[in-house]
Scaffold this motif. Structure first.
Motif, PDB file in Angstrom:
ATOM      1  N   ALA A 243       0.816  -1.231   0.000  1.00 25.84           N
ATOM      2  CA  ALA A 243       0.000   0.000   0.000  1.00 25.84           C
ATOM      3  C   ALA A 243       0.840   1.267   0.000  1.00 25.84           C
ATOM      4  N   SER A 244       2.096   1.163   0.448  1.00 24.77           N
ATOM      5  CA  SER A 244       2.940   2.366   0.557  1.00 24.77           C
ATOM      6  C   SER A 244       3.869   2.539  -0.636  1.00 24.77           C
ATOM      7  N   GLU A 245       3.654   1.751  -1.690  1.00 26.20           N
ATOM      8  CA  GLU A 245       4.541   1.855  -2.850  1.00 26.20           C
ATOM      9  C   GLU A 245       3.760   2.234  -4.101  1.00 26.20           C
TER      10      GLU A 245
ATOM     11  N   GLY B 240      -1.343   3.897  13.228  1.00 24.28           N
ATOM     12  CA  GLY B 240      -0.269   4.896  13.347  1.00 24.28           C
ATOM     13  C   GLY B 240       1.015   4.429  12.684  1.00 24.28           C
ATOM     14  N   HIS B 241       1.889   5.390  12.384  1.00 25.39           N
ATOM     15  CA  HIS B 241       3.169   5.074  11.753  1.00 25.39           C
ATOM     16  C   HIS B 241       4.265   5.055  12.818  1.00 25.39           C
ATOM     17  N   ILE B 242       5.337   4.313  12.552  1.00 23.43           N
ATOM     18  CA  ILE B 242       6.436   4.254  13.536  1.00 23.43           C
ATOM     19  C   ILE B 242       6.984   5.642  13.874  1.00 23.43           C
TER      20      ILE B 242
ATOM     21  N   GLY C 163      -1.817   8.165   9.073  1.00 19.87           N
ATOM     22  CA  GLY C 163      -1.030   6.987   9.411  1.00 19.87           C
ATOM     23  C   GLY C 163      -0.902   6.015   8.267  1.00 19.87           C
ATOM     24  N   SER C 164      -0.660   4.764   8.635  1.00 21.76           N
ATOM     25  CA  SER C 164      -0.282   3.745   7.639  1.00 21.76           C
ATOM     26  C   SER C 164      -1.377   2.733   7.330  1.00 21.76           C
ATOM     27  N   LEU C 165      -2.199   2.419   8.326  1.00 24.51           N
ATOM     28  CA  LEU C 165      -3.388   1.604   8.030  1.00 24.51           C
ATOM     29  C   LEU C 165      -4.524   2.612   8.034  1.00 24.51           C
TER      30      LEU C 165
ATOM     31  N   ALA D 291       0.914  10.744   4.434  1.00 23.73           N
ATOM     32  CA  ALA D 291       1.885   9.947   3.669  1.00 23.73           C
ATOM     33  C   ALA D 291       1.183   9.003   2.703  1.00 23.73           C
ATOM     34  N   HIS D 292       0.192   8.275   3.218  1.00 20.56           N
ATOM     35  CA  HIS D 292      -0.463   7.271   2.377  1.00 20.56           C
ATOM     36  C   HIS D 292      -1.450   7.875   1.389  1.00 20.56           C
ATOM     37  N   VAL D 293      -2.147   8.890   1.792  1.00 22.04           N
ATOM     38  CA  VAL D 293      -3.312   9.321   1.004  1.00 22.04           C
ATOM     39  C   VAL D 293      -3.076  10.616   0.227  1.00 22.04           C
TER      40      VAL D 293
ATOM     41  N   ILE E 227      -3.345  -8.926   6.882  1.00 17.31           N
ATOM     42  CA  ILE E 227      -2.550  -8.457   5.753  1.00 17.31           C
ATOM     43  C   ILE E 227      -3.160  -7.140   5.289  1.00 17.31           C
ATOM     44  N   ARG E 228      -2.313  -6.286   4.727  1.00 15.07           N
ATOM     45  CA  ARG E 228      -2.782  -5.010   4.165  1.00 15.07           C
ATOM     46  C   ARG E 228      -2.547  -5.083   2.652  1.00 15.07           C
ATOM     47  N   ILE E 229      -3.540  -4.646   1.918  1.00 16.77           N
ATOM     48  CA  ILE E 229      -3.429  -4.723   0.453  1.00 16.77           C
ATOM     49  C   ILE E 229      -3.657  -3.328  -0.114  1.00 16.77           C
TER      50      ILE E 229
HETATM   51  N1  DSN Z   1       5.796   1.824   7.016  1.00 14.66           N
HETATM   52  C1  DSN Z   1       5.406   2.270   5.710  1.00 14.66           C
HETATM   53  C2  DSN Z   1       4.099   1.698   5.314  1.00 14.66           C
HETATM   54  O1  DSN Z   1       3.022   2.198   5.650  1.00 14.66           O
HETATM   55  O2  DSN Z   1       4.146   0.706   4.637  1.00 14.66           O
HETATM   56  C3  DSN Z   1       5.430   3.709   5.543  1.00 14.66           C
HETATM   57  O3  DSN Z   1       6.620   4.268   5.906  1.00 14.66           O
END
Ligand code: DSN
Length: 441
Positions: free
Chosen positions: A29-31, A120-122, A179-181, A207-209, A369-371
């Motif tokens: 999801a982050s690429e 949340g993100h790290i 965040g990330s999810l 970051a994600h959206v 899993i996250r897709i």
């Molecule tokens: N940890 C990454 C992710 O959401 O996949 C982003 O840095």
């Protein structure tokens, strides 16, 4: 191995990686896959130069063209995100967040953010988890209350928590949304005025959206009351790896200082050029792309749910973003399933889900899993292909079918999608390896 053997091996491994991705279904999801023009920027001489500081006020000579590109980049970011101020120098989303912490809080202050299982993100994390906010800037982190039903931050519970924190003299300095999810918008408009009434600075980690916001298909944090938005430049926003900050004008000077000299020296000028190109592509193609991303994510979610998968967020239609989350604990754990899928060239990542830590799970063996669909959408896939992908996943995870047959079918499927779409130029294939060294000499 001798140095020359290692050298040759590195070049060979990079090429093999390209070949692998050219035959895979990339669902992290982050690429994303950048356009050939962005890739050209990344190999340009910009990457060998220094330009510390702000355009026109550099610490180095040699920046004539670099300054022009960086000015264009900042103007494009302001236009895309309708912001008063933009700084495109952060070398990553983490650095962008660190700049916000540096500018608007001091070590020992409190911040409220989402926990990692709640999305949340790290970089928002606690010191004891080696999260950037705690470990690097010394913030004490409290978590937003989260509604598993709604799969987002709980507004009423957050208000109560902030009141309690304030009564205890622990009022946060920063509230960090995003965040990330990230399946559904966060309650920025519902909470910004309330948070500001406690003098809490509001940042939105997009970051994600960011690409969905740029395409006007997600929430619009700066209009909803956020003071600033940090983001990656390489997820749904399809540039090279890096970060961007946009904000109200009144915070611009503090952010500039926090980026340089606070948190960066060189700011990776080739990536600034790539960010500028990506932003110009977003202006032209971003809305159409973002709409398709969301349609694809929903279709993939519905197809998986129809096959019996436990896709989170059912009550709200599974997702309104580029990603979905599936609890696969019925079939194994996230770690093993990630590996089974990877063997068939389906590349995604395992995911801690809300409640996992309390149930004794960890990031190696989470329940989920996250897709994500940003990259397959950039390759031109639409709803029909999402259904095909769901079928591959079902055959591997539920039916436990023979992997070698599925691998063959995945490779065949991918042959139809060779070029980056939503780009001004796409003659060069998406994963074509840029070879500059003659190996046959
Ligand atoms: N940890 C990454 C992710 O959401 O996949 C982003 O840095």
């Amino acid at each position: 191995m001798e140095a020359k053997e290692l050298y040759d091996n590195i070049l060979k491994l990079m090429k093999e990686h390209h070949n692998w991705f050219n035959n895979s279904i990339p669902l992290i999801a982050s690429e994303n896959i950048p356009s050939p023009a962005v890739r050209e920027a990344v190999v340009s001489d910009f990457g060998n130069r220094y330009a510390e500081g702000w355009p026109g006020e550099r610490v180095y000579a040699g920046c004539t063209y670099i300054d022009q590109v960086e000015n264009i980049c900042n103007e494009l970011a302001k236009k895309v995100f309708r912001s008063e101020f933009a700084d495109c120098r952060a070398t990553s989303g983490v650095v962008a967040n660190l700049a916000i912490y540096s500018a608007f809080s001091n070590p020992g202050d409190y911040m409220i953010a989402s926990s990692i299982p709640s999305g949340g993100h790290i970089s928002h994390g606690k010191k004891e988890h080696s999260g950037t906010a705690g470990l690097v800037h010394g913030l004490t982190i409290e978590h937003f209350p989260f509604s598993k039903e709604e799969m987002t931050i709980d507004t009423d519970m957050t208000k109560k928590k902030i009141e309690t924190m304030a009564n205890e003299g622990k009022s946060p300095k920063i509230a960090m949304f995003g965040g990330s999810l990230f399946l559904f918008p966060h309650p920025v408009k519902e909470l910004s005025d309330f948070l500001h009434s406690y003098n809490i600075y509001v940042n939105y980690d997009g970051a994600h959206v960011a690409g969905l916001i740029a395409g006007n298909q997600f929430q619009d944090p700066l209009r909803e009351g956020a003071d600033s938005m940090t983001m990656s430049s390489h997820k749904t926003l399809w540039g090279p790896q890096g970060g961007i900050i946009v904000s109200l004008e009144k915070y611009g000077e503090s952010i500039k200082k926090a980026i340089f000299p606070g948190n960066t020296s060189s700011h990776h000028l080739h990536h600034v050029a790539g960010k500028a190109i990506a932003l110009s592509e977003i202006i032209e193609f971003g809305e159409e792309y973002a709409k398709q991303v969301i349609k694809n994510a929903k279709m993939l979610a519905y197809s998986l749910a129809n096959y019996g998968f436990n896709v989170l967020g059912e009550k709200r239609g599974y997702t309104e973003s580029h990603q979905l989350a599936v609890n696969i604990s019925k079939y194994g754990d996230g770690g093993n399933i990630e590996k089974d899928l990877e063997k068939c060239n389906i590349i995604l990542n395992r995911q801690l889900l809300p409640g996992d830590i309390k149930e004794g799970r960890n990031y190696l063996h989470p329940s989920g899993i996250r897709i994500g669909v940003p990259e397959v959408t950039r390759l031109g896939m639409k709803e029909n292909e999402m259904h095909e992908i769901a079928t591959f996943i079902k055959k591997i995870v539920i039916d436990k079918q023979d992997g070698s047959k599925i691998l063959h079918d995945v490779i065949e499927f991918r042959k139809r999608f060779q070029k980056v779409q939503y780009a001004f130029d796409n003659e060069t294939s998406a994963y074509e390896y840029i070879q500059l060294v003659n190996r046959d000499k």
